[in-house]
Design a protein around this motif. Structure first.
Motif, mmCIF file in Angstrom:
data_model
loop_
_atom_site.group_PDB
_atom_site.id
_atom_site.type_symbol
_atom_site.label_atom_id
_atom_site.label_comp_id
_atom_site.label_asym_id
_atom_site.label_seq_id
_atom_site.Cartn_x
_atom_site.Cartn_y
_atom_site.Cartn_z
ATOM 1 N N GLY A 106 1.162 -5.039 3.487
ATOM 2 C CA GLY A 106 0.971 -4.007 4.503
ATOM 3 C C GLY A 106 1.070 -2.607 3.926
ATOM 4 O O GLY A 106 0.289 -1.706 4.303
ATOM 5 N N LEU A 107 2.003 -2.384 3.010
ATOM 6 C CA LEU A 107 2.124 -1.072 2.367
ATOM 7 C C LEU A 107 0.856 -0.731 1.589
ATOM 8 O O LEU A 107 0.339 0.396 1.657
ATOM 9 C CB LEU A 107 3.339 -1.070 1.439
ATOM 10 C CG LEU A 107 3.570 0.199 0.628
ATOM 11 C CD1 LEU A 107 3.823 1.391 1.537
ATOM 12 C CD2 LEU A 107 4.746 0.006 -0.335
ATOM 13 N N PHE A 141 -6.901 -9.536 6.645
ATOM 14 C CA PHE A 141 -7.436 -8.280 6.109
ATOM 15 C C PHE A 141 -7.907 -7.346 7.226
ATOM 16 O O PHE A 141 -7.583 -6.148 7.238
ATOM 17 C CB PHE A 141 -8.572 -8.610 5.135
ATOM 18 C CG PHE A 141 -9.616 -7.555 5.001
ATOM 19 C CD1 PHE A 141 -9.338 -6.349 4.371
ATOM 20 C CD2 PHE A 141 -10.897 -7.754 5.503
ATOM 21 C CE1 PHE A 141 -10.311 -5.371 4.238
ATOM 22 C CE2 PHE A 141 -11.871 -6.789 5.375
ATOM 23 C CZ PHE A 141 -11.574 -5.588 4.740
ATOM 24 N N LEU A 142 -8.649 -7.880 8.181
ATOM 25 C CA LEU A 142 -9.152 -7.058 9.285
ATOM 26 C C LEU A 142 -8.011 -6.577 10.189
ATOM 27 O O LEU A 142 -7.970 -5.404 10.581
ATOM 28 C CB LEU A 142 -10.171 -7.853 10.098
ATOM 29 C CG LEU A 142 -11.472 -8.241 9.378
ATOM 30 C CD1 LEU A 142 -12.319 -9.153 10.267
ATOM 31 C CD2 LEU A 142 -12.254 -7.002 8.977
ATOM 32 N N LEU A 143 -7.083 -7.485 10.497
ATOM 33 C CA LEU A 143 -5.968 -7.113 11.364
ATOM 34 C C LEU A 143 -5.116 -6.009 10.752
ATOM 35 O O LEU A 143 -4.758 -5.033 11.428
ATOM 36 C CB LEU A 143 -5.106 -8.344 11.663
ATOM 37 C CG LEU A 143 -5.641 -9.338 12.694
ATOM 38 C CD1 LEU A 143 -4.712 -10.538 12.802
ATOM 39 C CD2 LEU A 143 -5.806 -8.665 14.058
ATOM 40 N N LEU A 144 -4.785 -6.147 9.486
ATOM 41 C CA LEU A 144 -3.928 -5.146 8.846
ATOM 42 C C LEU A 144 -4.609 -3.779 8.776
ATOM 43 O O LEU A 144 -3.970 -2.743 8.977
ATOM 44 C CB LEU A 144 -3.532 -5.605 7.446
ATOM 45 C CG LEU A 144 -2.617 -6.833 7.365
ATOM 46 C CD1 LEU A 144 -2.186 -7.077 5.925
ATOM 47 C CD2 LEU A 144 -1.397 -6.666 8.255
ATOM 48 N N THR A 145 -5.905 -3.789 8.512
ATOM 49 C CA THR A 145 -6.623 -2.504 8.448
ATOM 50 C C THR A 145 -6.693 -1.845 9.814
ATOM 51 O O THR A 145 -6.465 -0.634 9.950
ATOM 52 C CB THR A 145 -8.035 -2.721 7.893
ATOM 53 O OG1 THR A 145 -7.965 -3.410 6.650
ATOM 54 C CG2 THR A 145 -8.725 -1.385 7.672
ATOM 55 N N VAL A 146 -6.997 -2.646 10.837
ATOM 56 C CA VAL A 146 -7.069 -2.094 12.194
ATOM 57 C C VAL A 146 -5.687 -1.622 12.661
ATOM 58 O O VAL A 146 -5.556 -0.550 13.273
ATOM 59 C CB VAL A 146 -7.663 -3.142 13.159
ATOM 60 C CG1 VAL A 146 -7.552 -2.665 14.602
ATOM 61 C CG2 VAL A 146 -9.109 -3.430 12.804
ATOM 62 N N VAL A 147 -4.651 -2.400 12.385
ATOM 63 C CA VAL A 147 -3.292 -2.021 12.784
ATOM 64 C C VAL A 147 -2.864 -0.743 12.065
ATOM 65 O O VAL A 147 -2.223 0.146 12.653
ATOM 66 C CB VAL A 147 -2.316 -3.169 12.509
ATOM 67 C CG1 VAL A 147 -0.872 -2.698 12.608
ATOM 68 C CG2 VAL A 147 -2.555 -4.309 13.495
ATOM 69 N N SER A 148 -3.214 -0.623 10.795
ATOM 70 C CA SER A 148 -2.881 0.596 10.056
ATOM 71 C C SER A 148 -3.553 1.821 10.672
ATOM 72 O O SER A 148 -2.908 2.860 10.895
ATOM 73 C CB SER A 148 -3.304 0.442 8.593
ATOM 74 O OG SER A 148 -3.140 1.648 7.880
ATOM 75 N N LEU A 178 0.696 8.981 8.811
ATOM 76 C CA LEU A 178 0.775 8.102 7.646
ATOM 77 C C LEU A 178 2.003 7.210 7.729
ATOM 78 O O LEU A 178 1.941 6.009 7.403
ATOM 79 C CB LEU A 178 0.797 8.940 6.371
ATOM 80 C CG LEU A 178 0.952 8.167 5.062
ATOM 81 C CD1 LEU A 178 -0.193 7.178 4.884
ATOM 82 C CD2 LEU A 178 1.025 9.129 3.878
ATOM 83 N N VAL A 179 3.129 7.780 8.166
ATOM 84 C CA VAL A 179 4.335 6.962 8.338
ATOM 85 C C VAL A 179 4.090 5.866 9.379
ATOM 86 O O VAL A 179 4.495 4.712 9.197
ATOM 87 C CB VAL A 179 5.526 7.853 8.743
ATOM 88 C CG1 VAL A 179 6.747 7.007 9.101
ATOM 89 C CG2 VAL A 179 5.876 8.814 7.618
ATOM 90 N N GLY A 180 3.410 6.217 10.465
ATOM 91 C CA GLY A 180 3.083 5.213 11.472
ATOM 92 C C GLY A 180 2.186 4.132 10.920
ATOM 93 O O GLY A 180 2.366 2.938 11.230
ATOM 94 N N ALA A 181 1.203 4.506 10.090
ATOM 95 C CA ALA A 181 0.314 3.513 9.495
ATOM 96 C C ALA A 181 1.085 2.546 8.607
ATOM 97 O O ALA A 181 0.875 1.326 8.655
ATOM 98 C CB ALA A 181 -0.783 4.210 8.702
ATOM 99 N N VAL A 182 1.974 3.090 7.781
ATOM 100 C CA VAL A 182 2.760 2.235 6.883
ATOM 101 C C VAL A 182 3.668 1.298 7.673
ATOM 102 O O VAL A 182 3.740 0.087 7.398
ATOM 103 C CB VAL A 182 3.581 3.105 5.912
ATOM 104 C CG1 VAL A 182 4.557 2.253 5.114
ATOM 105 C CG2 VAL A 182 2.656 3.875 4.971
ATOM 106 N N ALA A 183 4.361 1.829 8.676
ATOM 107 C CA ALA A 183 5.289 1.000 9.457
ATOM 108 C C ALA A 183 4.555 -0.109 10.204
ATOM 109 O O ALA A 183 4.948 -1.286 10.154
ATOM 110 C CB ALA A 183 6.063 1.886 10.432
ATOM 111 N N PHE A 184 3.473 0.240 10.886
ATOM 112 C CA PHE A 184 2.728 -0.771 11.642
ATOM 113 C C PHE A 184 2.143 -1.834 10.709
ATOM 114 O O PHE A 184 2.202 -3.036 11.000
ATOM 115 C CB PHE A 184 1.602 -0.111 12.433
ATOM 116 C CG PHE A 184 2.030 0.495 13.735
ATOM 117 C CD1 PHE A 184 3.098 1.382 13.804
ATOM 118 C CD2 PHE A 184 1.366 0.190 14.908
ATOM 119 C CE1 PHE A 184 3.497 1.937 15.001
ATOM 120 C CE2 PHE A 184 1.751 0.741 16.119
ATOM 121 C CZ PHE A 184 2.827 1.625 16.159
#
Length: 385
Positions: free
Chosen positions: A324-325, A257-264, A293-299
């Motif tokens: 991730g989406l 959860f933390l990793l995905l939020t930070v990566v986004s 936003l596109v970068g957030a979704v892709a990452f």
């Protein structure tokens, strides 16, 4: 039509016998003039006559002579629309306008300004690494300590939010019942799950209503409404992190959860700063772009696929793509939501406790609404235990 006005050339006797110009306020010389006829006078083709200013005059004056009115009635008609306080000047050539300055080719063009990151990256990275170390240490060694970290973050976030509400809007949301109830809410979520979190939320809201009764009734509804909103926005959403922790692989779920939020957030920041040109929500947060936003979704989708495949028991990579989406969407909406609150309050940051980041609430803005999303999808994908 008065054809007699065509008989006399403009340079022969137009200003009278002495050629000294018209008398101030006097009517122009010439035959009797009918204003109604003058409005219907047909323009004659402009034919150059003899030089009226002398043969050595410059081209500007000659051009003015050829393009000016050729007949007396036309001149008079033009003069009637002038301000009567500004008499026409006879034989006065129009003043020459200075040509526009040409750019100096010898001066180099100004260098394009480099994009600014908008914050102290060194301080932001240092604070982020320090917080990450504390979280990881408490998460994988003693879960109860991590629950305490969540509770402390909740109390500080409530303090920042209620302080800004009172400073900027005069709203007095009672902090004492919010802080006590918020900490109890996180513990109840960890110990009793969703049922305990809901009970603690209801009791906290009731405590806010009762606590505010000790003060004058003016603004009561406004203050308690803000208090209930704060109780739901900060501690209740944070209890889903504690509930994730109760699973057997709870530490890994919270880490995902933390990793995905930070990566986004990182993907949105990096791509938006480098390529962002189209604003996402200029009235709410002018710095956010569609490219970000596109970068957030892709990452987030790539990170989600890796985490679900290699970290979560019985997880699948395609589940990570969906996770991730969802994280990218909820984190972006959470960021925009707090930006809306800060714009309404007229502030840039909720606090100053974290150099390079702002306040605790400025770091929780993406995490809080993402916590229930990740908790729910984890339960759907791999179960609650």
């Amino acid at each position: 039509m008065n054809d007699s006005s065509w008989a006399t050339p403009p340079h022969a006797g137009y200003w009278g016998p002495s050629d000294q110009g018209p008398v101030q306020g006097a009517a122009p010389a010439g035959p009797a003039y009918d204003a109604h006829d003058a409005q219907h006078t047909r323009p004659m083709p402009i034919v150059p006559d003899g030089p009226a200013y002398g043969g050595d005059q410059d081209d500007d004056r000659g051009a003015a002579r050829l393009s000016g009115p050729l007949f007396r009635d036309e001149t008079f008609r033009n003069a009637t629309v002038r301000d009567e306080t500004t008499p026409a000047q006879p034989h006065a050539a129009p003043q020459k306008q200075d040509p526009e300055p040409m750019p100096d080719a010898s001066q180099p063009a100004p260098a394009p300004q480099k994009k600014s990151a908008g914050r102290d990256l060194g301080a932001a990275i240092g604070v982020g690494v320090g917080l990450g170390a504390v979280i990881i240490a408490s998460l994988f060694f003693v879960k109860a300590v991590f629950v305490g970290v969540i509770a402390v973050a909740v109390v500080v976030g409530l303090w920042e939010l209620t302080s800004r509400l009172q400073e900027r809007k005069g709203i007095k949301a009672p902090l004492v019942p919010l802080a006590l109830g918020g900490a109890a809410m996180v513990v109840a979520g960890y110990v009793r799950g969703a049922e305990g979190a809901w009970v603690a939320m209801a009791l906290t809201a009731l405590a806010v209503l009762v606590w505010r009764m000790t003060e004058p009734p003016e603004g009561y509804l406004r203050d308690v409404t803000a208090g209930v909103f704060a109780a739901f926005y900060v501690p209740f959403l944070a209890t889903f992190v504690a509930m994730m922790l109760t699973a057997e692989d709870g530490a890994v779920r919270v880490l995902t959860f933390l990793l995905l939020t930070v990566v986004s957030d990182t993907g949105a920041y990096a791509v938006g700063w480098r390529f962002g040109t189209h604003k996402l929500a200029p009235r709410i947060s002018p710095g956010k772009t569609r490219e970000g936003l596109v970068g957030a979704v892709a990452f987030a989708m790539v990170a989600g696929a890796l985490c679900m495949q290699f970290l979560i028991d019985d997880g699948r990579w395609w589940q990570g793509l969906l996770l991730g989406l969802a994280v990218a969407a909820s984190a972006t909406l959470g960021d925009l939501g707090e930006s809306m609150i800060k714009r309404d309050l007229g502030i840039k940051d909720m606090g100053t406790l974290l150099p390079g980041h702002g306040g605790i609430m400025d770091r929780l803005d993406s995490l809080l609404p993402t916590a229930p999303v990740v908790w729910l999808l984890m339960v759907l994908f791999v179960g609650s235990s």
